[in-house]
Design a protein around this motif. Sequence first.
Motif, PDB file in Angstrom:
ATOM      1  N   HIS A 271       0.683  -1.207  -0.005  1.00 14.93           N
ATOM      2  CA  HIS A 271       0.139   0.078   0.004  1.00 14.93           C
ATOM      3  C   HIS A 271       0.806   1.298  -0.020  1.00 14.93           C
ATOM      4  N   GLN A 272       2.225   1.234  -0.296  1.00  9.86           N
ATOM      5  CA  GLN A 272       2.876   2.206  -0.488  1.00  9.86           C
ATOM      6  C   GLN A 272       4.319   1.977  -1.315  1.00  9.86           C
ATOM      7  N   SER A 273       4.929   2.918  -1.881  1.00  8.86           N
ATOM      8  CA  SER A 273       6.082   2.614  -2.370  1.00  8.86           C
ATOM      9  C   SER A 273       7.100   2.007  -1.527  1.00  8.86           C
ATOM     10  N   VAL A 274       7.896   1.091  -2.123  1.00  7.22           N
ATOM     11  CA  VAL A 274       9.133   0.472  -1.114  1.00  7.22           C
ATOM     12  C   VAL A 274      10.334   0.363  -1.898  1.00  7.22           C
ATOM     13  N   GLU A 275      11.183   0.408  -1.149  1.00  6.15           N
ATOM     14  CA  GLU A 275      12.897   0.372  -1.819  1.00  6.15           C
ATOM     15  C   GLU A 275      13.012  -1.222  -1.071  1.00  6.15           C
ATOM     16  N   TYR A 276      13.419  -2.130  -2.167  1.00  3.07           N
ATOM     17  CA  TYR A 276      14.057  -3.569  -1.593  1.00  3.07           C
ATOM     18  C   TYR A 276      15.405  -3.608  -2.161  1.00  3.07           C
ATOM     19  N   SER A 277      16.092  -4.518  -1.547  1.00  2.00           N
ATOM     20  CA  SER A 277      17.518  -5.176  -1.912  1.00  2.00           C
ATOM     21  C   SER A 277      17.455  -6.745  -2.020  1.00  2.00           C
ATOM     22  N   LEU A 278      17.724  -7.097  -3.169  1.00  2.00           N
ATOM     23  CA  LEU A 278      17.802  -8.520  -3.368  1.00  2.00           C
ATOM     24  C   LEU A 278      19.174  -8.992  -3.336  1.00  2.00           C
ATOM     25  N   SER A 291      16.999 -26.520  12.319  1.00  2.00           N
ATOM     26  CA  SER A 291      17.997 -25.717  12.527  1.00  2.00           C
ATOM     27  C   SER A 291      19.045 -25.594  11.177  1.00  2.00           C
ATOM     28  N   THR A 292      19.257 -24.759  10.605  1.00  2.31           N
ATOM     29  CA  THR A 292      20.126 -24.503   9.564  1.00  2.31           C
ATOM     30  C   THR A 292      21.395 -23.719  10.034  1.00  2.31           C
ATOM     31  N   GLN A 293      22.344 -24.515   9.387  1.00  2.00           N
ATOM     32  CA  GLN A 293      23.810 -24.017   9.931  1.00  2.00           C
ATOM     33  C   GLN A 293      24.551 -23.803   8.284  1.00  2.00           C
ATOM     34  N   VAL A 294      24.895 -22.618   8.263  1.00  2.00           N
ATOM     35  CA  VAL A 294      25.689 -22.318   7.099  1.00  2.00           C
ATOM     36  C   VAL A 294      27.135 -22.431   7.220  1.00  2.00           C
ATOM     37  N   HIS A 295      28.066 -23.244   6.448  1.00  2.11           N
ATOM     38  CA  HIS A 295      29.182 -23.549   6.748  1.00  2.11           C
ATOM     39  C   HIS A 295      30.206 -22.453   5.864  1.00  2.11           C
ATOM     40  N   ASP A 296      29.532 -22.161   4.958  1.00  2.43           N
ATOM     41  CA  ASP A 296      30.491 -21.383   3.647  1.00  2.43           C
ATOM     42  C   ASP A 296      29.310 -20.728   2.880  1.00  2.43           C
ATOM     43  N   ARG A 297      29.563 -19.663   2.249  1.00  5.28           N
ATOM     44  CA  ARG A 297      28.729 -18.752   1.462  1.00  5.28           C
ATOM     45  C   ARG A 297      29.475 -17.887   0.654  1.00  5.28           C
ATOM     46  N   VAL A 298      28.686 -17.773  -0.646  1.00  5.85           N
ATOM     47  CA  VAL A 298      29.378 -17.088  -1.723  1.00  5.85           C
ATOM     48  C   VAL A 298      28.325 -15.934  -2.289  1.00  5.85           C
ATOM     49  N   GLU A 299      28.596 -14.932  -2.205  1.00 11.02           N
ATOM     50  CA  GLU A 299      27.518 -14.096  -2.731  1.00 11.02           C
ATOM     51  C   GLU A 299      27.583 -13.939  -4.303  1.00 11.02           C
ATOM     52  N   LEU A 300      26.302 -14.144  -4.972  1.00  8.41           N
ATOM     53  CA  LEU A 300      26.223 -14.105  -6.580  1.00  8.41           C
ATOM     54  C   LEU A 300      25.863 -12.937  -6.988  1.00  8.41           C
ATOM     55  N   SER A 301      25.095 -12.257  -6.345  1.00  3.70           N
ATOM     56  CA  SER A 301      24.548 -11.024  -6.712  1.00  3.70           C
ATOM     57  C   SER A 301      23.999  -9.961  -5.909  1.00  3.70           C
ATOM     58  N   ARG A 302      23.903  -8.761  -6.083  1.00  2.00           N
ATOM     59  CA  ARG A 302      23.228  -7.685  -5.219  1.00  2.00           C
ATOM     60  C   ARG A 302      22.504  -6.689  -5.906  1.00  2.00           C
ATOM     61  N   GLN A 303      21.251  -6.429  -5.618  1.00  2.00           N
ATOM     62  CA  GLN A 303      20.757  -5.294  -6.489  1.00  2.00           C
ATOM     63  C   GLN A 303      19.710  -4.499  -5.701  1.00  2.00           C
ATOM     64  N   ARG A 304      19.528  -3.411  -5.871  1.00  2.00           N
ATOM     65  CA  ARG A 304      18.286  -2.485  -5.244  1.00  2.00           C
ATOM     66  C   ARG A 304      17.365  -2.005  -6.342  1.00  2.00           C
ATOM     67  N   ASP A 338      18.385  -1.063   2.860  1.00  2.00           N
ATOM     68  CA  ASP A 338      19.757  -1.698   2.810  1.00  2.00           C
ATOM     69  C   ASP A 338      19.581  -2.896   3.593  1.00  2.00           C
ATOM     70  N   PRO A 339      20.471  -4.043   2.991  1.00  2.00           N
ATOM     71  CA  PRO A 339      20.615  -5.157   3.927  1.00  2.00           C
ATOM     72  C   PRO A 339      21.707  -5.362   4.526  1.00  2.00           C
ATOM     73  N   PRO A 340      21.726  -6.172   5.611  1.00  2.00           N
ATOM     74  CA  PRO A 340      22.980  -6.157   6.551  1.00  2.00           C
ATOM     75  C   PRO A 340      24.261  -6.483   6.104  1.00  2.00           C
ATOM     76  N   SER A 341      25.233  -6.094   6.539  1.00  4.62           N
ATOM     77  CA  SER A 341      26.471  -6.274   5.995  1.00  4.62           C
ATOM     78  C   SER A 341      26.856  -7.803   5.785  1.00  4.62           C
ATOM     79  N   ALA A 342      26.468  -8.745   6.603  1.00  5.52           N
ATOM     80  CA  ALA A 342      26.569 -10.048   6.745  1.00  5.52           C
ATOM     81  C   ALA A 342      25.060 -10.777   6.413  1.00  5.52           C
ATOM     82  N   PRO A 343      24.286 -10.786   5.616  1.00  9.19           N
ATOM     83  CA  PRO A 343      22.755 -10.932   5.623  1.00  9.19           C
ATOM     84  C   PRO A 343      22.503 -12.390   5.932  1.00  9.19           C
ATOM     85  N   THR A 344      21.577 -12.652   6.407  1.00 10.16           N
ATOM     86  CA  THR A 344      21.113 -14.020   6.703  1.00 10.16           C
ATOM     87  C   THR A 344      19.610 -14.299   6.237  1.00 10.16           C
ATOM     88  N   THR A 345      19.202 -15.724   6.245  1.00  8.67           N
ATOM     89  CA  THR A 345      17.681 -15.820   5.967  1.00  8.67           C
ATOM     90  C   THR A 345      17.145 -15.594   6.837  1.00  8.67           C
TER      91      THR A 345
END
Length: 365
Positions: A271-278, A291-304, A338-345
């Motif tokens: 019901h309003q304009s929103v800025e997103y980060s993917l 419970s999900t445990q993340v051992h390693d991660r690689v960021e593939l893309s980021r866009q607003r 804006d997303p966190p510096s180390a984003p999590t699900t």
Amino acid sequence: MTNGDPITGDDDTEPDADGASRTDDDNVDGASGSKVSLPGDLTAITLVTILTCAAVALPGVRSTGLRSVLTVPFVLFIPGYAIVAVLFPEAGVSDGEAGEETDGSERAVRPGLTYVERAALSFGVSIAVVPLIGLVLNLTPFGIRLAPVLISVSGVTLAASGFAAYRRIQIPANERFSVPYRQWSRSVAGVFSGHESNLDRLLTVVTVVALLLAVTSAGYAIAVPKEADAFTELYLVTEQDDGELVADNYPTEFVSGESKSLVVGVGNYEHQSVEYSLVVELQDATVVNNSTQVHDRVELSRQRLTLADEETWESQLNVTPEMSGERLRLSFMLFKGDPPSAPTTDEAYRETHLWITVSDSAEQS
């Protein structure tokens, strides 16, 4: 007037065939070419229409309660009243006169409506006409949106009001329909004039207030339905050979360094304009005891992206994994702002994922 005629304070009015008081303006015959003013009821219809358009369009007013107060009668009553005024410009016989026998007088065969019939028919015609206008707009490039609906309903109402005034001018003054405001005001004043008991006055006031509250509440519920809950939609689809997008046939087998495409979509219903980060990540994750445990991660893309209310964004995304392994999680995380510096699900506003297997390129050779 003869010399013997008494002079009273109401000499500017005269009773018509129905006993209702009419002003001198109402007694001017349109055929004589004299100036005839717009009838009071049609003037009120025109003013309410103009005020409703202003309440809906003006930024400082459309967020106030005045908009709801005006739009309820504008949708449920005003258009129908104007159209009924076109169809029945004649004054109808009153409820008491309707059952009387006359010797072929014009009043007995007059095609006009009583006040109750006119009001009831106005509601019914409005409920039928407004959806019909929406149906016609849906077949045009304008669609069913606020501005086209407001302009269309206002145009129909104003045009009908003007034509209704023209039709009344074409018939004799003593046969035209008019609202007896003075007669009604005298009736209301009579309740408080001392001829009625205090109990009768109280019951009259309570009945009128209850009726107004009931009509207003019902009209508000119909004209201003409850706003749906705010939400954002995040989804994944794939493009078929014919260009159709389907939620099926997702790629699950990858080779490290090679790309496969997906279509990611975001729908804004906040019901309003929103800025997103993917943010898209490939994660080496395991699930233990829900419970999900993340051992390693690689960021593939980021866009607003910025989406207006009810706007949908879709984009084809080429996924090129650099990490190899079995049962890796390809995670799509959507954040407001804006997303966190180390984003999590867990921190994501919306999240969806695919479980994929990535083979090393050396193994394929």
